[in-house]
Design a protein around this motif. Structure first.
Motif, PDB file in Angstrom:
ATOM      1  N   GLN A  86       0.853  -1.181   0.000  1.00 13.60           N
ATOM      2  CA  GLN A  86       0.000   0.000   0.000  1.00 13.60           C
ATOM      3  C   GLN A  86       0.893   1.235   0.000  1.00 13.60           C
ATOM      4  O   GLN A  86       1.497   1.597   1.008  1.00 13.60           O
ATOM      5  N   ILE A  87       0.967   1.899  -1.156  1.00 13.84           N
ATOM      6  CA  ILE A  87       1.829   3.070  -1.292  1.00 13.84           C
ATOM      7  C   ILE A  87       1.293   4.214  -0.433  1.00 13.84           C
ATOM      8  O   ILE A  87       2.032   4.869   0.298  1.00 13.84           O
ATOM      9  N   ASP A  88      -0.016   4.453  -0.561  1.00 13.45           N
ATOM     10  CA  ASP A  88      -0.705   5.435   0.263  1.00 13.45           C
ATOM     11  C   ASP A  88      -2.177   5.063   0.264  1.00 13.45           C
ATOM     12  O   ASP A  88      -2.554   3.979  -0.200  1.00 13.45           O
ATOM     13  N   LYS A  89      -3.024   5.932   0.771  1.00 19.53           N
ATOM     14  CA  LYS A  89      -4.451   5.627   0.875  1.00 19.53           C
ATOM     15  C   LYS A  89      -5.115   5.462  -0.492  1.00 19.53           C
ATOM     16  O   LYS A  89      -6.186   4.865  -0.601  1.00 19.53           O
ATOM     17  N   LYS A  90      -4.482   5.958  -1.544  1.00 17.71           N
ATOM     18  CA  LYS A  90      -5.089   5.931  -2.875  1.00 17.71           C
ATOM     19  C   LYS A  90      -4.440   4.935  -3.825  1.00 17.71           C
ATOM     20  O   LYS A  90      -4.954   4.712  -4.918  1.00 17.71           O
ATOM     21  N   ASN A  91      -3.339   4.330  -3.445  1.00 15.32           N
ATOM     22  CA  ASN A  91      -2.611   3.461  -4.377  1.00 15.32           C
ATOM     23  C   ASN A  91      -2.110   2.204  -3.676  1.00 15.32           C
ATOM     24  O   ASN A  91      -1.459   2.287  -2.628  1.00 15.32           O
ATOM     25  N   THR A  92      -2.429   1.058  -4.270  1.00 15.94           N
ATOM     26  CA  THR A  92      -1.951  -0.233  -3.782  1.00 15.94           C
ATOM     27  C   THR A  92      -1.529  -1.087  -4.967  1.00 15.94           C
ATOM     28  O   THR A  92      -2.221  -1.116  -6.004  1.00 15.94           O
ATOM     29  N   ILE A  93      -0.413  -1.775  -4.828  1.00 12.42           N
ATOM     30  CA  ILE A  93       0.097  -2.651  -5.886  1.00 12.42           C
ATOM     31  C   ILE A  93       0.057  -4.098  -5.404  1.00 12.42           C
ATOM     32  O   ILE A  93       0.415  -4.390  -4.258  1.00 12.42           O
ATOM     33  N   TYR A  94      -0.367  -5.004  -6.292  1.00 16.48           N
ATOM     34  CA  TYR A  94      -0.424  -6.440  -5.993  1.00 16.48           C
ATOM     35  C   TYR A  94       0.366  -7.197  -7.063  1.00 16.48           C
ATOM     36  O   TYR A  94       0.292  -6.889  -8.254  1.00 16.48           O
ATOM     37  N   LEU A  95       1.088  -8.202  -6.634  1.00 14.49           N
ATOM     38  CA  LEU A  95       1.770  -9.116  -7.549  1.00 14.49           C
ATOM     39  C   LEU A  95       1.482 -10.535  -7.097  1.00 14.49           C
ATOM     40  O   LEU A  95       1.762 -10.901  -5.957  1.00 14.49           O
ATOM     41  N   SER A  96       0.889 -11.336  -7.974  1.00 11.22           N
ATOM     42  CA  SER A  96       0.551 -12.716  -7.609  1.00 11.22           C
ATOM     43  C   SER A  96       0.950 -13.659  -8.731  1.00 11.22           C
ATOM     44  O   SER A  96       1.082 -13.258  -9.895  1.00 11.22           O
ATOM     45  N   GLY A  97       1.134 -14.917  -8.368  1.00 13.45           N
ATOM     46  CA  GLY A  97       1.525 -15.900  -9.364  1.00 13.45           C
ATOM     47  C   GLY A  97       1.153 -17.307  -8.948  1.00 13.45           C
ATOM     48  O   GLY A  97       0.933 -17.596  -7.765  1.00 13.45           O
ATOM     49  N   TYR A  98       1.051 -18.170  -9.928  1.00 13.60           N
ATOM     50  CA  TYR A  98       0.763 -19.590  -9.695  1.00 13.60           C
ATOM     51  C   TYR A  98       1.622 -20.408 -10.647  1.00 13.60           C
ATOM     52  O   TYR A  98       1.810 -20.054 -11.825  1.00 13.60           O
ATOM     53  N   PHE A  99       2.154 -21.507 -10.125  1.00 14.85           N
ATOM     54  CA  PHE A  99       2.879 -22.452 -10.964  1.00 14.85           C
ATOM     55  C   PHE A  99       2.554 -23.859 -10.487  1.00 14.85           C
ATOM     56  O   PHE A  99       2.680 -24.164  -9.303  1.00 14.85           O
ATOM     57  N   GLY A 100       2.111 -24.703 -11.417  1.00 16.76           N
ATOM     58  CA  GLY A 100       1.793 -26.086 -11.073  1.00 16.76           C
ATOM     59  C   GLY A 100       2.227 -27.028 -12.172  1.00 16.76           C
ATOM     60  O   GLY A 100       2.204 -26.681 -13.362  1.00 16.76           O
ATOM     61  N   ARG A 101       2.623 -28.232 -11.769  1.00 15.68           N
ATOM     62  CA  ARG A 101       3.117 -29.199 -12.749  1.00 15.68           C
ATOM     63  C   ARG A 101       2.736 -30.609 -12.326  1.00 15.68           C
ATOM     64  O   ARG A 101       2.735 -30.936 -11.131  1.00 15.68           O
ATOM     65  N   ASP A 102       2.405 -31.438 -13.293  1.00 14.79           N
ATOM     66  CA  ASP A 102       2.158 -32.867 -13.092  1.00 14.79           C
ATOM     67  C   ASP A 102       3.232 -33.663 -13.815  1.00 14.79           C
ATOM     68  O   ASP A 102       3.638 -33.319 -14.941  1.00 14.79           O
ATOM     69  N   GLU A 103       3.680 -34.743 -13.175  1.00 19.90           N
ATOM     70  CA  GLU A 103       4.687 -35.624 -13.763  1.00 19.90           C
ATOM     71  C   GLU A 103       4.170 -37.057 -13.728  1.00 19.90           C
ATOM     72  O   GLU A 103       3.776 -37.563 -12.676  1.00 19.90           O
ATOM     73  N   LEU A 104       4.181 -37.695 -14.896  1.00 18.14           N
ATOM     74  CA  LEU A 104       3.750 -39.086 -15.015  1.00 18.14           C
ATOM     75  C   LEU A 104       4.766 -39.823 -15.870  1.00 18.14           C
ATOM     76  O   LEU A 104       5.031 -39.437 -17.013  1.00 18.14           O
ATOM     77  N   GLY A 105       5.376 -40.869 -15.315  1.00 16.17           N
ATOM     78  CA  GLY A 105       6.370 -41.640 -16.062  1.00 16.17           C
ATOM     79  C   GLY A 105       6.191 -43.122 -15.842  1.00 16.17           C
ATOM     80  O   GLY A 105       5.861 -43.569 -14.741  1.00 16.17           O
ATOM     81  N   LEU A 106       6.427 -43.915 -16.886  1.00 13.71           N
ATOM     82  CA  LEU A 106       6.265 -45.371 -16.831  1.00 13.71           C
ATOM     83  C   LEU A 106       7.596 -46.041 -17.118  1.00 13.71           C
ATOM     84  O   LEU A 106       8.018 -46.180 -18.278  1.00 13.71           O
ATOM     85  N   ASN A 107       8.302 -46.396 -16.045  1.00 12.15           N
ATOM     86  CA  ASN A 107       9.479 -47.278 -16.127  1.00 12.15           C
ATOM     87  C   ASN A 107      10.480 -46.833 -17.200  1.00 12.15           C
ATOM     88  O   ASN A 107      10.987 -47.639 -17.969  1.00 12.15           O
ATOM     89  N   GLU A 108      10.743 -45.549 -17.271  1.00 10.06           N
ATOM     90  CA  GLU A 108      11.719 -44.982 -18.194  1.00 10.06           C
ATOM     91  C   GLU A 108      11.429 -45.316 -19.655  1.00 10.06           C
ATOM     92  O   GLU A 108      12.337 -45.306 -20.505  1.00 10.06           O
ATOM     93  N   THR A 109      10.169 -45.599 -19.954  1.00 15.53           N
ATOM     94  CA  THR A 109       9.783 -45.831 -21.353  1.00 15.53           C
ATOM     95  C   THR A 109       8.861 -44.734 -21.874  1.00 15.53           C
ATOM     96  O   THR A 109       8.795 -44.498 -23.077  1.00 15.53           O
ATOM     97  N   PHE A 110       8.176 -44.061 -20.959  1.00 17.70           N
ATOM     98  CA  PHE A 110       7.188 -43.063 -21.364  1.00 17.70           C
ATOM     99  C   PHE A 110       7.134 -41.969 -20.311  1.00 17.70           C
ATOM    100  O   PHE A 110       7.179 -42.239 -19.102  1.00 17.70           O
ATOM    101  N   GLY A 111       7.045 -40.732 -20.745  1.00 14.97           N
ATOM    102  CA  GLY A 111       6.948 -39.603 -19.826  1.00 14.97           C
ATOM    103  C   GLY A 111       5.896 -38.617 -20.282  1.00 14.97           C
ATOM    104  O   GLY A 111       5.706 -38.407 -21.491  1.00 14.97           O
ATOM    105  N   PHE A 112       5.197 -38.026 -19.330  1.00 13.27           N
ATOM    106  CA  PHE A 112       4.122 -37.099 -19.656  1.00 13.27           C
ATOM    107  C   PHE A 112       4.058 -36.057 -18.543  1.00 13.27           C
ATOM    108  O   PHE A 112       3.916 -36.400 -17.369  1.00 13.27           O
TER     109      PHE A 112
END
Length: 773
Positions: free
Chosen positions: A301-327
């Motif tokens: 909150q810079i002052d009563k009239k100004n506020t800055i927000y920074l947000s983020g999301y990061f998500g990942r799924d890993e699926l692998g089958l016995n070093e033959t297939f990866g997703f």
């Protein structure tokens, strides 16, 4: 666009005229006294004024105009102690309010912003979920899940067991706009749909619009799911999380500069892959199966009239089958926002948004080594204004610019592989829209929200763009340079919602909404999956358009303790997409040649009754509906059931507060099976069996039903540590619900056919330890 500019000028002229009146404006921000979090939808009333008063916006800001004099200001919000104070209005005033949580109130899981908002508000087709309360709803594996809770509401249907996709009023899964801090999320699932991407610890507000969509939203036909992340505790450092059977989570938050700046970071990971290490078979121990996600947010909150927000999301799924297939697949989003108060009554929000979804599939077998990748990336600039013109008019207007880049797919391989490398051209498009809406309190009984959204789409080069005839043959092909305009579309989208208060406890509401959509999902499955592809509107593919009319009756009973609603709707959809038989979407350079275009319709009635306060709370939701499609090239041009059609959909939720420490809950769901196409017969050629099929979607999967039970035990409070144990059983009576049905020859008699049912889950126990300090 000239109409939008004219309306902007009208607003400025009206503002200038209203400022000259002999009155003053009270404005401010409402926050939680313990954490400093801004509160959304808080009710603010002043003595001798309309019972509707005003409420805070999504950033906790409010503004109200008063004549000079003495007033009693009352601020109320479910779950917090009501705040009252006497004020003297003799000038413009800024009054910031800190509300104190009321821990003694037993709250219901799904709630409106205020006790009778469901009756008096002109907005219809909206539901809000209070994230602090979903811990009591039983879900699979005991993992708190926003999307699974939403699917217990009428008009919002689950896409199926083990899937986080959902259907709203006859729309397909891709016709829902899912926003996380204003950033679009294109695949909201983990572990192939068993979990959603939204960690409930990191979220403070969830709103879903299934009808009467406000003009500030656009780009999808069916619904908007608007999710806002926690800002972070401005008062003190806290940590909370949970340890479950297959996943754990942790959230940290606290002040950066006390009362001015804060941060929040929340992480979650499954460890299902850890159990693989105990397998006796070495090939199983080498498999991979997990996901992780990270939410982060900071504000200053810079002052009563100004506020800055920074947000983020990061998500990942890993699926692998016995070093033959990866997703692997995942989302990444970031949002930079600037809140600015131009005057006591003009609030501004400027947002710069980034979103990226991509997946990679790899085959590690040397002679067939290859890697397939695909992505969709958005850059978005939004400018939103909210103007309290006077106490009867609350005006919103703004602009929205989006740049889309879609990489449909590329295949790469090593030099010893037999797989040929191939890259499908990227596609680039721009969306530009402007909107304006006005929430107008005409009198004590009649309220309306009306507005319009003007949206345009521009498909641009570089690339080769083909035109196809009705048989899928190329009639023209043209090469365009970078930035060159290929095709453009413009859509005018009016919006209207109105309510008429019959008496103090009941009302009638009506709404009309037009939406358009320029991103189209390419999928052969019944619900969204990580490998789904998107295409843009083009010179072949026109924007999808939907018109929806809804009518509803809303009634509260026993001092707002009970809430009832009945909503009926009718929706028509243009330029819907289906595929020719045998279409292969993967690596298809000319996928538009295999598309068919038609229309759709959906209609139904939704009944909802809820008990909101007391020891025993919960709700019953029931939907009776029909969803159909029609294509000239399919079924002789006759209407047929869409794959997401379900005649009956029932949800029953009960939550019982047995005492200061024990809470018991249960959920029962029942729905008609999805519309599918089963074989009508078979024939053999060279000892090979081939099936031929009946009319499209003329059969049904078996009906689905399930009972879940859960209990939560609050530990005795300590000086710093608060904890609880959540225990539950998913599918208590072990119902073998069908996930898929496949047909094959009877091994003992090839003249007969077997139907083989695949199920995902029987009864599943869960236990989670939750903590906070």
């Amino acid at each position: 666009m000239k109409y939008i500019i004219f309306l902007f000028l009208f607003i400025l002229a009206a503002t200038k005229g209203s400022l000259a009146q002999d009155s003053f404006t009270i404005n401010g921000v409402v926050t939680d006294s313990l954490s400093g979090e801004t509160l959304i939808g808080v009710t603010i009333k002043f003595s001798n004024k309309s019972q509707n008063g005003t409420s805070t916006n999504v950033y906790g800001f409010f503004s109200y105009k008063l004549d000079p004099g003495d007033y009693t200001m009352t601020v109320s919000y479910i779950g917090y102690r009501t705040f009252s104070r006497s004020i003297t209005v003799d000038s413009d005033k800024r009054i910031d309010i800190n509300l104190v949580p009321e821990n003694s109130i037993a709250e219901v899981v799904v709630t409106s912003e205020k006790r009778n908002d469901n009756v008096v508000s002109a907005q219809m087709g909206i539901a809000k979920v209070n994230l602090s309360e979903i811990r009591n709803v039983p879900v699979i594996f005991g993992e708190r899940d926003v999307l699974k809770t939403l699917q217990l509401l009428p008009g919002i249907k689950s896409a199926g067991e083990g899937n986080s996709g959902f259907y709203v009023r006859g729309g397909s899964a891709d016709q829902n706009l899912i926003l996380l801090d204003e950033a679009p999320v294109y695949n909201a699932s983990h572990l192939l749909g068993f979990f959603s991407t939204f960690n409930s610890d990191a979220i403070k507000d969830v709103s879903v619009y299934k009808g009467g969509m406000p003009a500030q939203y656009g780009g999808r036909l069916s619904s908007v799911l608007d999710i806002r992340m926690n800002d972070g505790n401005k008062k003190e450092f806290t940590a909370e999380g949970g340890i479950g059977l297959i996943s754990s989570r942790l959230k940290l938050e606290g002040p950066i500069v006390s009362d001015k700046s804060s941060f929040m970071i929340s992480a979650r990971r499954t460890y299902a892959d850890a159990f693989l290490a105990f397998a006796k078979d070495e090939s199983i121990r080498k498999n991979t199966l997990y996901f992780y996600d990270l939410n982060a947010k900071a504000n200053y909150q810079i002052d009563k009239k100004n506020t800055i927000y920074l947000s983020g999301y990061f998500g990942r799924d890993e699926l692998g089958l016995n070093e033959t297939f990866g997703f692997d697949w995942g989302n990444a989003t970031s949002t930079l926002r600037w809140n600015h108060l131009f005057s006591n009554r003009l609030f501004s929000n400027t947002s710069l948004i980034y979103s990226n979804y991509n997946y990679v599939i790899e085959n590690f077998i040397e002679e067939n080594n290859f890697k397939v990748s695909s992505s969709i990336r958005d850059l978005n600039l939004k400018q939103d204004f909210q103007l309290s013109l006077n106490n009867s008019h609350n005006v919103r207007f703004g602009l929205d610019l989006i740049d889309h880049t879609i990489a449909p797919g590329s295949i790469t391989s090593n030099e010893r592989s037999s797989v040929n490398e191939e890259t499908i051209e990227k596609r680039n498009g721009n969306e530009a829209s402007a909107y304006i809406s006005d929430e107008w309190e005409i009198n004590d009984k009649f309220n309306i929200v009306y507005g319009v959204r003007a949206s345009s789409f521009f498909l641009r080069g570089p690339g080769t763009f083909n035109l196809y005839d009705s048989q899928g043959k190329i009639t023209n092909s043209q090469i365009y340079s970078r930035g060159q305009l290929v095709k453009s579309y413009f859509r005018f989208e009016p919006r209207l919602s109105a309510s008429y208060l019959l008496n103090g406890v009941s009302s009638l509401k009506v709404s009309f909404t037009r939406n358009s959509q320029n991103l189209h999902l390419m999928s052969n499955s019944t619900a969204s999956s990580p490998t789904d592809l998107y295409i843009l509107s083009s010179n072949n593919v026109k924007p999808e358009v939907a018109d929806q009319v809804a009518l509803g009756y809303f009634r509260n009973f026993n001092d707002d303790k009970y809430e009832f609603s009945a909503e009926t709707y009718f929706k028509t959809m243009q330029n819907q997409i289906e595929y020719r038989s045998g279409t292969d979407l993967r690596g298809n350079r000319n996928v538009e040649a295999d598309l068919l275009y038609g229309e759709g319709r959906a209609y139904g009635i939704e009944l909802y009754i809820k008990k909101r306060f007391g020891k025993l709370n919960g709700w019953i939701g029931y939907t009776l509906s029909r969803t159909e499609r029609r294509f000239d090239a399919l079924e002789q041009g006759k209407w047929f059931f869409a794959k997401q059609d379900r005649t009956h959909d029932l949800s029953v939720v009960g939550i019982y507060k047995a005492g200061p420490r024990w809470t018991f809950s249960s959920t029962f769901v029942y729905n008609t099976g999805n519309a599918v196409t089963f074989p009508a017969g078979k024939y053999q050629i060279n000892n090979q069996t081939y099936f031929y099929y009946s009319a499209r979607n003329s059969d049904r999967m078996p009906d689905y039903h399930r009972l879940d039970l859960a209990a939560t035990l609050e530990a005795k409070p300590g000086k710093k540590l608060q904890s609880s144990w959540s225990m539950g059983f998913y599918n208590v009576y072990n119902r073998k619900n069908a996930y898929a049905i496949n047909f094959q020859d009877d091994p003992d008699d090839s003249s007969k056919t077997q139907a083989v049912k695949t199920t995902l889950f029987g009864i599943i126990p869960s236990i989670t330890w939750n903590f906070k300090f």
